[in-house]
Write a protein that holds these residues in place. Structure first.
Motif, PDB file in Angstrom:
ATOM      1  N   THR A 126       0.889  -1.198   0.092  1.00 51.87           N
ATOM      2  CA  THR A 126       0.116   0.089   0.096  1.00 51.87           C
ATOM      3  C   THR A 126       0.995   1.235   0.008  1.00 51.87           C
ATOM      4  N   GLN A 182      -3.566  -2.534  -8.944  1.00 45.28           N
ATOM      5  CA  GLN A 182      -3.667  -1.739  -7.891  1.00 45.28           C
ATOM      6  C   GLN A 182      -3.848  -0.097  -8.574  1.00 45.28           C
ATOM      7  N   HIS A 242     -10.161   5.379  -2.063  1.00 41.03           N
ATOM      8  CA  HIS A 242     -10.036   3.889  -2.076  1.00 41.03           C
ATOM      9  C   HIS A 242      -8.520   3.688  -2.920  1.00 41.03           C
ATOM     10  N   GLU A 243      -7.582   3.074  -2.078  1.00 42.51           N
ATOM     11  CA  GLU A 243      -6.570   2.525  -2.977  1.00 42.51           C
ATOM     12  C   GLU A 243      -6.905   0.644  -3.061  1.00 42.51           C
ATOM     13  N   LEU A 244      -6.966   0.670  -3.993  1.00 46.55           N
ATOM     14  CA  LEU A 244      -7.402  -0.978  -4.365  1.00 46.55           C
ATOM     15  C   LEU A 244      -6.310  -1.647  -4.872  1.00 46.55           C
ATOM     16  N   ASP A 273      -8.320  -3.092   0.081  1.00 48.69           N
ATOM     17  CA  ASP A 273      -8.837  -1.545   0.077  1.00 48.69           C
ATOM     18  C   ASP A 273      -8.170  -0.901   1.404  1.00 48.69           C
ATOM     19  N   ILE A 314      -8.378   2.929   2.585  1.00 50.32           N
ATOM     20  CA  ILE A 314      -9.472   3.723   2.349  1.00 50.32           C
ATOM     21  C   ILE A 314      -9.057   5.030   3.391  1.00 50.32           C
TER      22      ILE A 314
END
Length: 712
Positions: free
Chosen positions: A60, A356, A366-368, A429, A431
């Motif tokens: 992340t 990503q 959101h970082e998916l 995720d 967030i």
């Protein structure tokens, strides 16, 4: 997509270590200039950085201060200040880590937060995000390592089969786009001779390389024990286009040393024989461990928001050689020994595909991360062992050993072929709910298939468990430098072997709860973490009361504790690394072992402090001097049964110990540097781990290492 292998088209050509590190971890490009001072691109560093802001293994972009998880990173600066050449050299300076059975010095094995991995496969370890503990792995050399990330708590939501106490992610050095070279030479106590070479630079406009080589020959404070190792670690980065990059990281490691089970305890006491005494047979020679690793990573940036990564990893491991190992201590002081021959090999192929990106839903970002992983692993095991009659004839007097007696010829003992297959899907995720709140959630679903064919009996045990491993964590950022967080997660790890019915065991499962607080200095050069944790692990294998000699998966253990970690630049001249851990681990359920008893080699208290002072002389030369102190509390040295506890039989414990070390360097000019490391300064007799009263590993005697490092 993991930040570890991300395109770097938005970063300029590296001149400083901060930018150089971006090739391996581009998110660090956002680090403020105050984070790093004087830097080098190869050789021993002088960045002053003990504190890291992000971890590639977390997958992340969230800074570590905002991540709802405890992560401890041993940076390259800390590795160099410690004079560490192996993973084992840094373990005492990471809170909550304790050594486990190291298979006679042939591999690394630790527990994190008191929970060890399988005794035959060791701890949960990653290399650049790929599993690296399947098979037989030599003690890790640090010549080609940039940093070591200790991801504490469950990592199964990202990586699948693992321990709930934590996972190591080793990050290798990556190619730089500015030519640089370094050569290092070391001599020291116990016949140490080591040379290392680090070279990097561009090969044309779109291709860069890095090559790390290390050769070491070392005797030991242990009689008749020496070791030789050879490491070659090449890496390449190929820019296929503006948005596409192909990377290769390889490693070949050969480690040869006698299998050394250590010393024995007499009447439950250590010290009856000197720590130097070897109880094997010198004529057995070396056991050789060889490892080969090849990783290919293809990454592509589709646009400013989305990136993809495809990775392929191949690993080949093997171990071969004879050993003579303690089996029983007689009342007259003679030790019966078993002679064994091992020829183990394994092949491991794994693929990963990740997508990503960032999605905004109103004010929420959101970082998916979406990922798929699969691996195929095969392990061929052949072990020969001498018969009981031959074992009795091979006894040795522990107080007056006579080597060179006729060695028995071992016969068939184990011959198996194990196959593992796994396919998994995972999603995460991260967030940003508000400026002050972060939420990280994820889940992984694994489909596992294993078969174990016993060539001696003709039986084949099979199992195909599925596992769903969720985790969720929340962080609150009440101020610019503070974070409060909580997380919970689950883990699993398939059990190896088979029960009395030749069936596989249910996998171990773990559940973890963690509460913590983080602090980071305003200049982001220092950080601290305090964490409370409670972990339970179920389906631990235990003795089968209905079928002596077999096991069933019904055991349960619990680990609870408090961790305190601090690392970074304390002042302009001082950098520090400190930890303190209180850990209570107990057996909650078992058919044989003492309920309420502890696990092997896990102390209730351990802590460390490393402090280094760095400054310049009037003539421009630089110097650094410092030291470290580590403390390891008392630990259980052999599992105690419930029957022994009821009878009042004293537990066998390893004594607590505190050791000190000195570190120093003198930079003669910008290209030449001298270093001095003194380990176990006061030459304390210590015992670092144990498998039983017959296999106790003594800690290293005092050693002095003098090094010369040159850049060109």
């Amino acid at each position: 997509m993991s930040p570890l292998f991300r395109s770097t088209r938005r970063a300029p050509a590296p001149v400083t270590l901060a930018v150089a590190a971006c090739i391996a971890h581009p998110a660090l490009a956002q680090t403020t200039p105050a984070t790093l001072s004087t830097v080098e691109v190869v050789g021993r560093t002088a960045s002053g950085a003990y504190h890291a802001e992000e971890a590639a293994g977390a997958k992340t972009e969230l800074p570590l201060r905002e991540l709802p998880q405890s992560v401890r990173i041993v940076t390259r600066q800390a590795i160099d200040d410690l004079g560490a050449t192996r993973l084992d050299d840094v373990l005492d300076y990471v809170g909550g880590v304790s050594r486990q059975n190291n298979f006679g010095g042939l591999w690394d094995n630790v527990s994190i937060r008191g929970l060890p991995g399988n005794e035959n496969t060791g701890m949960a370890t990653l290399l650049n995000g790929f599993s690296s503990n399947r098979g037989f792995n030599a003690p890790r050399d640090l010549a080609g390592v940039e940093r070591i990330e200790f991801l504490k708590g469950p990592a199964a939501a990202l990586y699948g089969s693992s321990e709930p106490g934590g996972t190591l992610n080793v990050v290798s050095k990556r190619p730089l786009w500015k030519a640089a070279n370094a050569v290092e030479g070391y001599v020291g106590s116990h016949g140490l001779k080591r040379g290392a070479f680090d070279s990097t630079g561009p090969i044309g406009q779109n291709l860069a390389y890095r090559l790390n080589i290390a050769v070491e020959d070392k005797d030991s404070f242990r009689d008749h024990v020496n070791a030789q190792r050879h490491v070659i670690a090449p890496a390449f980065t190929w820019r296929l286009g503006r948005d596409t990059m192909l990377e290769y990281a390889g490693e070949y490691l050969r480690h040869a040393t006698p299998l050394d089970r250590g010393v024995v305890a007499v009447d439950n006491r250590l010290g009856a024989i000197p720590r130097s005494r070897f109880l094997g047979e010198p004529a057995d020679g070396d056991v050789t461990v060889t490892n080969q690793t090849h990783q290919l990573i293809l990454s592509h940036e589709w646009n400013a928001a989305w990136r993809s990564r495809f990775g392929l990893s191949y690993r080949d491991t093997g171990i071969e050689g004879y050993s003579t190992e303690a089996s029983a201590l007689r009342a007259d002081g003679t030790l019966t020994r078993q002679r064994r021959f091992r020829d183990y090999s394994s092949d491991d192929i794994a693929v990963q595909a990740e997508l990503q990106g960032v999605v905004a839903t109103g004010a929420v970002e959101h970082e998916l991360l979406l990922g798929v992983e699969a691996f195929r692993f095969e392990m061929d095991t052949l072990a020969l062992r001498a018969s009981p009659t031959a074992t009795a004839a091979n006894a040795i007097d522990i107080r007056n050993p006579v080597y060179g007696q006729a060695l028995p010829t071992p016969g068939p003992n184990t011959s198996t072929l194990e196959k593992q297959r796994n396919t998994a899907f995972y999603v995460q995720d991260a967030i940003k709910l508000t400026p002050a709140w972060r939420l990280v959630g994820g889940v992984r679903v694994d489909r596992y298939d294993q078969s174990l064919h016993n060539r001696l009996t003709g039986n084949t045990a099979r199992q195909d468990p599925s596992a769903t491993s969720p985790r969720i964590g929340v962080s609150w950022l009440p101020a610019d430098q503070w974070t409060l967080y909580a997380n919970t997660g689950r883990s699993f790890r398939p059990n190896t072997g088979s029960n009395a019915a030749a069936q596989g065991f249910d996998p171990e499962t773990g559940r973890s709860l963690e509460l913590g607080a983080k602090w980071e200095s305003a200049d982001r050069r220092m950080g601290a973490t305090a964490a409370l944790f409670d972990i339970r692990k179920r389906n631990v294998t235990t003795a089968d009361p209905a079928n002596p000699g077999f096991s069933i998966a019904t055991g349960e253990v619990r680990s609870r504790g408090l961790e305190l970690d601090l690392a970074g630049q304390l002042t302009t001249h001082w950098r520090v690394n400190a930890s303190l851990v209180l850990n209570d681990v107990e057996i909650l359920r078992d058919n044989t072992l003492e309920v309420g008893g502890r696990l092997l080699n896990v102390p209730r208290v351990n802590g460390s402090l490393l402090a280094v002072y760095d400054d310049a002389l009037a003539n421009g030369q630089r110097y650094g001097i410092g030291g470290g102190v580590t403390h390891m509390g008392r630990r259980l040295g052999q599992a105690r049964t419930q029957a022994e506890a009821n009878a009042g039989t004293p537990a066998f414990e390893l004594p607590a110990y505190t050791t000190a070390k000195l570190v120093g360097y003198w930079r003669l000019n910008p290209l030449l540097r001298l270093s001095l490391d003194v380990d176990n300064l006061f030459d304390k007799t210590t015992y670092t781990s144990s498998y039983s009263r017959l296999w106790v590993t003594p800690g290293t005697a005092r050693s002095v290492t003098l090094g010369l490092q040159a850049r060109f």
